[in-house]
Design a protein around this motif. Structure first.
Motif, PDB file in Angstrom:
ATOM      1  N   GLU A  72       5.662   9.609 -10.345  1.00 51.42           N
ATOM      2  CA  GLU A  72       4.978   9.135 -11.550  1.00 51.42           C
ATOM      3  C   GLU A  72       5.592   7.860 -12.122  1.00 51.42           C
ATOM      4  OE1 GLU A  72       2.166   9.868 -13.155  1.00 51.42           O
ATOM      5  OE2 GLU A  72       1.749  11.155 -11.427  1.00 51.42           O
ATOM      6  N   ALA A  73       6.896   7.665 -11.886  1.00 52.10           N
ATOM      7  CA  ALA A  73       7.585   6.519 -12.480  1.00 52.10           C
ATOM      8  C   ALA A  73       6.989   5.184 -12.036  1.00 52.10           C
ATOM      9  CB  ALA A  73       9.072   6.567 -12.111  1.00 52.10           C
ATOM     10  N   VAL A  74       6.424   5.140 -10.830  1.00 51.46           N
ATOM     11  CA  VAL A  74       5.901   3.853 -10.345  1.00 51.46           C
ATOM     12  C   VAL A  74       4.425   3.635 -10.728  1.00 51.46           C
ATOM     13  CG1 VAL A  74       7.534   3.710  -8.422  1.00 51.46           C
ATOM     14  CG2 VAL A  74       5.297   4.729  -8.033  1.00 51.46           C
ATOM     15  N   LEU A 112       3.061   6.047  -3.061  1.00 49.50           N
ATOM     16  CA  LEU A 112       4.155   6.843  -3.659  1.00 49.50           C
ATOM     17  C   LEU A 112       3.662   7.570  -4.891  1.00 49.50           C
ATOM     18  CD1 LEU A 112       7.407   4.663  -3.639  1.00 49.50           C
ATOM     19  CD2 LEU A 112       7.011   6.795  -2.441  1.00 49.50           C
ATOM     20  N   GLU A 113       2.860   6.828  -5.692  1.00 45.39           N
ATOM     21  CA  GLU A 113       2.367   7.438  -6.922  1.00 45.39           C
ATOM     22  C   GLU A 113       1.261   8.443  -6.621  1.00 45.39           C
ATOM     23  OE1 GLU A 113       0.152   8.167 -10.448  1.00 45.39           O
ATOM     24  OE2 GLU A 113      -0.686   7.065  -8.766  1.00 45.39           O
ATOM     25  N   ARG A 114       0.354   8.055  -5.731  1.00 44.69           N
ATOM     26  CA  ARG A 114      -0.857   8.846  -5.505  1.00 44.69           C
ATOM     27  C   ARG A 114      -0.581  10.115  -4.683  1.00 44.69           C
ATOM     28  NH1 ARG A 114      -6.307   6.733  -6.653  1.00 44.69           N
ATOM     29  NH2 ARG A 114      -7.390   8.701  -6.882  1.00 44.69           N
ATOM     30  N   ASP A 125      13.435   0.675 -11.863  1.00 39.74           N
ATOM     31  CA  ASP A 125      14.593   1.402 -11.316  1.00 39.74           C
ATOM     32  C   ASP A 125      14.167   2.237 -10.100  1.00 39.74           C
ATOM     33  OD1 ASP A 125      16.540   0.488 -13.013  1.00 39.74           O
ATOM     34  OD2 ASP A 125      16.265   2.090 -14.499  1.00 39.74           O
ATOM     35  N   THR A 126      13.004   2.896 -10.246  1.00 41.37           N
ATOM     36  CA  THR A 126      12.528   3.747  -9.146  1.00 41.37           C
ATOM     37  C   THR A 126      12.137   2.895  -7.936  1.00 41.37           C
ATOM     38  OG1 THR A 126      11.630   5.162 -10.862  1.00 41.37           O
ATOM     39  CG2 THR A 126      10.955   5.651  -8.612  1.00 41.37           C
ATOM     40  N   PHE A 168       0.832  -1.205   0.000  1.00 45.58           N
ATOM     41  CA  PHE A 168       0.000   0.000   0.000  1.00 45.58           C
ATOM     42  C   PHE A 168       0.869   1.258   0.000  1.00 45.58           C
ATOM     43  CE2 PHE A 168      -2.439   3.450   1.782  1.00 45.58           C
ATOM     44  CZ  PHE A 168      -3.598   3.374   1.038  1.00 45.58           C
ATOM     45  N   ILE A 169       1.951   1.225   0.749  1.00 46.67           N
ATOM     46  CA  ILE A 169       2.803   2.411   0.804  1.00 46.67           C
ATOM     47  C   ILE A 169       3.486   2.651  -0.545  1.00 46.67           C
ATOM     48  CG2 ILE A 169       4.954   3.279   1.880  1.00 46.67           C
ATOM     49  CD1 ILE A 169       3.574   2.175   4.535  1.00 46.67           C
ATOM     50  N   LEU A 170       3.798   1.562  -1.248  1.00 45.54           N
ATOM     51  CA  LEU A 170       4.339   1.721  -2.606  1.00 45.54           C
ATOM     52  C   LEU A 170       3.289   2.385  -3.505  1.00 45.54           C
ATOM     53  CD1 LEU A 170       6.635   1.210  -4.624  1.00 45.54           C
ATOM     54  CD2 LEU A 170       5.590  -0.982  -5.127  1.00 45.54           C
ATOM     55  N   ALA A 171       2.023   1.938  -3.340  1.00 48.12           N
ATOM     56  CA  ALA A 171       0.942   2.539  -4.140  1.00 48.12           C
ATOM     57  C   ALA A 171       0.800   4.023  -3.816  1.00 48.12           C
ATOM     58  CB  ALA A 171      -0.374   1.813  -3.863  1.00 48.12           C
TER      59      ALA A 171
END
Lengths: 164, 388
Positions: free
Chosen positions: B49-51, B42-44, B233-234, B37-40
């Motif tokens: 944007e890279a992820v 990152l984008e939101r 990479d990100t 969820f924390i990875l998700a």
């Protein structure tokens, strides 16, 4: 404004589902949680009354002493002074109610004694404990020890009638 | 009398371990949820944007693992039907009871709402185009609204952002709590540490990020679609940073224990050098931490060809997942191997086809992947350029 409200309206749907879920939960909760829950603490208050209505199993030390004062005196003078009668003899409320109709069986000492006195490193060292298989060589504990006053009987004890 | 598997003096209630491999799985699975969820987020929230290619995948991963998270506990305790009592008559002084509410909040208010908002256009499209019973499923999932106009989507975007902002501390709470459960056991010096929730939280992020990276690369491989290298990479960069923080915290805890050398130290030190040598030193520290950190550091410091870099990321992530599992194992099982008298040690014997044996543990570990597969079939998370 109407258009704006229309575009927001769909968000009411998941909110409605959540509220409906919460409502169903509250209805179930009201139906299944006993009314007396939390009356005295984190348990069902009415449980106390239910427990009170259960038949009494143990007569209690005082009741035993009323009839068996000879054994009680021996026990009170020995190492087992603080062990209540029914701790070894089992619950005897029925016997106390009608001694003739409910004659209790004597406990099996081969099983009973080692419950407390089998050697265990976790017990305090002052507590009397033995490896029963080595200690008695298969003999019953009561061959040497009198259960109401379990010290080894000497001639003097035998003369005075202690340990019977 | 000698008891098999026991050395020295154990109190009678310490000989047999009460918390089995299922209790190892529980923080592991919960950690994967929080990390994904924390990875998700990152984008939101943090606009990385890279992820973006992994955003939807991470949400579905979190949901798949979250649905399985309480099962090891229920299997361990028995009588799963009684778990509802936790909600009906909550005990406010019990951290474990309060977890039920954190779990429910996270599942319903955070994850399901965010997934629904994110996938709404797809759900509406499928509700209009699908045939047979799947059409009915999608119709139910629309909750009755077919409005996916740009204005409605803009509102979804704003609300989704808000839900994610709420979701980040919720995810922290979800896994911080798991560490708190262990860290607050003051009678156990292996667990009792205020650092425990923080260590659990960072290790959760590390494992969740690694899991999504592996799932993303595997999914692209299965779909025969090129991997977005800017994305991996990100992710690998964030994995490296998080892992460095996690490793530093664990080392801080270790140094603190060594320097403090309280009355438990000799006993715990002996345990790490004997019974936990393989799972702690070899598996957790060497193979599960230092090696993946070295692999990730190489990719950060030197230019590595794309194919090799991808392989290094996947190997590092797989090792990380093994390492974090070993960390959970060492906390849960290790904390029960030594006597509170500090004079003896017991062993953990895991059954195979028993209620808390290896077989149910493997089944519980595979179940989230099965749920993930169903979720991916139901709500394809692929972006337009990946669906070609």
């Amino acid at each position: 404004m109407r258009r704006f409200l229309q575009d927001w309206a769909h968000l009411l749907l998941p909110a409605g589902v959540l509220i409906a879920g919460l409502g169903v939960f509250l209805v179930i909760r009201a139906a299944v949680v006993p009314k007396s829950f939390g009356e005295y603490g984190h348990y069902r208050g009415a449980a106390l009354e239910m427990i009170r209505q259960k038949p009494v199993s143990y007569a209690g030390q005082d009741m035993c002493v009323m009839c068996h004062d000879d054994q009680a005196k021996v026990k009170a003078a020995g190492k087992h002074a603080t062990v209540h009668c029914e701790a070894c003899h089992g619950p005897l409320a029925k016997h106390a109610e009608d001694p003739a109709a409910n004659v209790p069986k004597l406990p099996d000492v081969a099983v009973l004694c080692k419950r407390c006195h089998e050697q265990d490193p976790a017990k305090p060292s002052w507590f009397p404990q033995v490896v029963t298989a080595e200690h008695s060589g298969g003999m019953k504990c009561t061959e040497c020890h009198q259960p109401h006053s379990p010290h080894i009987a000497t001639e003097a004890d035998a003369g005075s009638g202690r340990g019977k | 009398m000698m008891i098999p598997g026991v050395d020295g003096f154990m109190y009678p209630n310490e000989v047999e371990l009460q918390w089995s491999v299922l209790i190892v799985l529980y923080p592991y699975i919960t950690g994967l949820v929080a990390g994904a969820f924390i990875l998700a987020s990152l984008e939101r929230v943090f606009k990385v944007e890279a992820v973006r290619p992994t955003y939807r995948l991470a949400l579905l991963t979190a949901l798949a693992f979250l649905l399985v998270a309480p099962l090891p506990l229920q299997l361990h305790l028995g009588h799963p039907e009684r778990s509802i009592e936790m909600y009906l008559t909550p005990h406010r002084s019990s951290a474990m009871a309060m977890f039920g509410f954190v779990y429910l909040w996270y599942l319903t208010v955070v994850l399901l709402v965010e997934i629904w908002l994110e996938f709404r256009p797809d759900i509406v499209r499928m509700a209009q185009t699908a045939k047979g019973w799947t059409r009915l499923v999608y119709k139910v999932l629309t909750l009755g609204s077919m409005n996916v106009s740009p204005a409605a989507r803009a509102i979804d975007e704003k609300v989704g952002y808000f839900v994610t902002v709420v979701g980040v501390p919720s995810a922290f709470l979800l896994h911080g709590y798991v560490g708190f459960i262990f860290g607050s056991v003051k009678a156990n010096p292996w667990w009792s540490s205020p650092l425990m929730p923080v260590v659990f939280l960072f290790s959760a992020m590390v494992s969740g990020i690694a899991a999504v990276l592996v799932l993303y690369v595997a999914a692209m491989k299965v779909r025969k679609t090129p991997v977005d290298m800017r994305c991996v990479d990100t992710i690998a960069k964030y994995l490296f940073y998080m892992f460095m923080i996690d490793f530093s915290l664990e080392m801080l805890d270790l140094v603190h224990r060594i320097y403090e050398s309280d009355e438990s130290f000799r006993s715990l030190d002996f345990m790490v050098h004997t019974r936990l040598w393989f799972s702690q030193v070899i598996l957790q520290i060497c193979l599960g931490t230092l090696l993946p950190l070295a692999l990730l550091a190489i990719t950060q410091l030197w230019r590595v060809a794309e194919g090799k870099r991808r392989l290094m990321y996947v190997v590092a992530s797989c090792l990380t997942l093994v390492g974090i599992f070993a960390m959970r194992w060492n906390v849960v099982i290790g904390g029960q191997l030594f006597s509170k008298s500090f004079l003896g040690y017991t062993s953990y014997k895991m059954g195979f086809a028993t209620r808390e044996g290896l077989l149910p543990a493997i089944a519980l570990m595979l179940l989230p992947f099965l749920i993930f597969w169903v979720l991916v079939k139901l709500l394809p998370p692929w972006l337009k350029r990946e669906t070609a």
